[in-house]
Write a protein that holds these residues in place. Sequence first.
Motif, short mmCIF file in Angstrom:
data_model
loop_
_atom_site.label_atom_id
_atom_site.label_comp_id
_atom_site.label_asym_id
_atom_site.label_seq_id
_atom_site.Cartn_x
_atom_site.Cartn_y
_atom_site.Cartn_z
N ARG A 1 53.68 -17.57 5.43
CA ARG A 1 53.87 -18.71 4.54
C ARG A 1 53.50 -18.33 3.10
NH1 ARG A 1 52.91 -24.52 6.13
NH2 ARG A 1 54.53 -25.15 4.78
N ASN A 2 52.45 -17.51 2.96
CA ASN A 2 51.95 -17.10 1.65
C ASN A 2 52.49 -15.72 1.31
OD1 ASN A 2 49.85 -19.31 1.24
ND2 ASN A 2 49.22 -18.45 3.21
N ILE B 1 49.40 -11.28 5.46
CA ILE B 1 49.71 -10.57 6.69
C ILE B 1 49.90 -11.59 7.79
CG2 ILE B 1 48.86 -8.90 8.40
CD1 ILE B 1 49.45 -7.65 5.65
N LYS B 2 50.94 -11.44 8.59
CA LYS B 2 51.20 -12.34 9.72
C LYS B 2 50.65 -11.70 10.98
CE LYS B 2 53.07 -16.16 11.22
NZ LYS B 2 52.56 -17.45 10.81
N ALA B 3 49.73 -12.38 11.65
CA ALA B 3 49.15 -11.88 12.90
C ALA B 3 50.09 -12.17 14.06
CB ALA B 3 47.80 -12.55 13.14
N GLY B 4 49.85 -11.50 15.16
CA GLY B 4 50.67 -11.69 16.36
C GLY B 4 51.63 -10.54 16.55
N ASN B 5 52.49 -10.64 17.55
CA ASN B 5 53.46 -9.59 17.84
C ASN B 5 52.80 -8.22 17.93
OD1 ASN B 5 56.09 -8.75 18.46
ND2 ASN B 5 56.51 -8.21 16.34
N GLY B 6 51.64 -8.17 18.58
CA GLY B 6 50.91 -6.92 18.75
C GLY B 6 49.83 -6.67 17.72
N GLU C 1 49.36 -18.62 13.91
CA GLU C 1 50.38 -19.64 14.10
C GLU C 1 49.98 -20.97 13.45
OE1 GLU C 1 53.46 -19.18 15.35
OE2 GLU C 1 52.83 -17.08 15.34
N ARG C 2 48.68 -21.29 13.50
CA ARG C 2 48.21 -22.58 12.99
C ARG C 2 47.12 -22.49 11.93
NH1 ARG C 2 47.97 -23.78 18.89
NH2 ARG C 2 50.02 -24.59 19.40
N ASP D 1 43.95 -24.70 7.69
CA ASP D 1 45.06 -24.86 8.61
C ASP D 1 46.35 -24.51 7.86
OD1 ASP D 1 46.56 -27.43 7.73
OD2 ASP D 1 44.47 -28.09 7.78
N LEU D 2 47.42 -24.21 8.60
CA LEU D 2 48.66 -23.76 7.99
C LEU D 2 49.67 -24.88 7.73
CD1 LEU D 2 49.67 -20.26 9.42
CD2 LEU D 2 49.64 -20.98 7.03
#
Length: 152
Positions: free
Chosen positions: A12-13, A17-22, A51-52, A127-128
């Motif tokens: 979103r920003n 860094i986007k967490a998840g997917n390993g 995610e949230r 929160d996101l």
Amino acid sequence: MSTANKSAAQPRNEGAIKAGNGDFIFKLRELARIDAGRGYSTAEGPVVEGERMQIGLITKQKGTGARAHTHPNEQWTYILKGTLRVKIGDQPEQLCGPGTLLYLPANIVHYTIATADEDVEFFTVKDLTYGIHGKPVDGKMTGGHIEPGFEK
């Protein structure tokens, strides 16, 4: 451990860094830093999004900080180093140092400014439902608060 964003989901920003997917473990101090208060604050540091929730390891250089602002998401801030001048809603301004946890409710006017003594580092969680940035109360995107004598 990850220092790169391999997730297909876009953060979103910008620059976060986007967490998840390993990608589940992050060395925060090694991640790229972003402007975490664009237009109203000197806050900067790495931001990781789930995610949230979104988190940041944020720095404000001594004598600088955020002008009065709001955001529609609630925020928790835990001060690790340095001292902040803090004003939340109608409460009196207070000095808050390491070990202090701040709760910033959604849509409540607040500011935090690093004292002249040293840079401030804090861990923050939001929160996101909205990004990491807030909106200055005066509506002017003219930069962060800079105490006299701390201009670059």
